[in-house]
Design a protein around this motif. Structure first.
Motif: not given
Ligand code: DC
Length: 223
Positions: A12, A39, A81-82, A85, A89, A161, A165-166, A168-169
């Protein structure tokens, strides 16, 4: 000429979206921001009162997604965003979105940006770029964007944040964020948008010219 697919992946706020849009305009190719798909799925789940982390809720939303959903004006910001994400997954969500992404480039080629374009969606893409930048550089950009959009924001929170997110990705089992083995790396930490674009054009030329030593591909930027 076979239609050119340019796959652009990266974390991101690495600058990949701005770069991808500009490359698409310049090479006369359609552009798809694939993050918008995730999104829009996340937003649809929230709207239906579901949980973006629950497989059934997210898969049902992915199957119900319509092209118009990508034009919603509530797909940015921390909540979106959340949710994005979380749904990203879930393997069933990714599977449901694959056909649309592949179909998008089928007739004219395309520039697509995301996390798994060069690894999963288009493993045979003519050009693959992996765009990165340091966490502080990316957080600074995202913070400036949010400020410019008039949102209430805080640099430390934006950076935390992004880091979450990184993580998690990168660590999810389904299509994790990673460079394809044959991707070219572009670090934009110290580059502005013009410099990143110029470097990307050089990289694209080098790939296309080495694939076609006689230079018959005709993929010069148009403007
Ligand atoms: O690029 P973006 O920030 O708009 O992406 C939103 C979320 O969707 C992000 O958490 C990563 C995920 N995503 C993904 O898993 N695969 C893609 N091809 C694009 C985005």
């Amino acid at each position: 000429m076979k239609s050119l697919v340019i796959a652009i992946d990266g974390p991101a706020a690495s600058g990949k979206g701005t770069l991808a849009r500009r490359l698409a305009a310049s090479f006369g190719l359609p552009y798809l921001d694939t993050g918008l798909l995730y999104r829009a799925v996340g937003r649809l789940v929230l709207e239906r009162g579901g949980d973006p982390a629950r497989d059934q809720d997210a898969e049902a939303a992915a199957l119900a997604l319509q092209p118009d959903d990508l034009a919603r004006d509530d797909l940015r910001g921390p909540e979106a965003d959340r949710a994005a994400s979380a749904v990203a997954s879930i393997p069933g969500v990714r599977a449901a979105l694959l056909g649309f992404q592949r179909g998008f480039a089928a007739s004219h080629g395309a520039v697509l940006d995301g996390r798994d374009i060069g690894t999963i969606v288009f493993p045979d893409a003519g050009v693959k770029l992996f765009v990165t930048a340091s966490l502080p550089a990316r957080a600074g950009r995202r913070y400036a964007e949010r400020l410019a959009a008039g949102a209430e924001t805080n640099l430390a929170e934006v950076q935390a944040d992004l880091a979450a997110r990184d993580e998690a990705d990168r660590t999810r089992a389904a299509a994790p964020l990673k460079p394809a083995a044959d991707a070219l790396l572009l670090d934009t930490s110290t580059l502005d948008a013009d410099q990143a674009f110029a470097r990307a054009v050089e990289l694209i030329r080098s790939v296309v010219n080495s694939a076609s030593p006689h230079g018959g591909q005709g993929v010069e930027p148009q403007g």
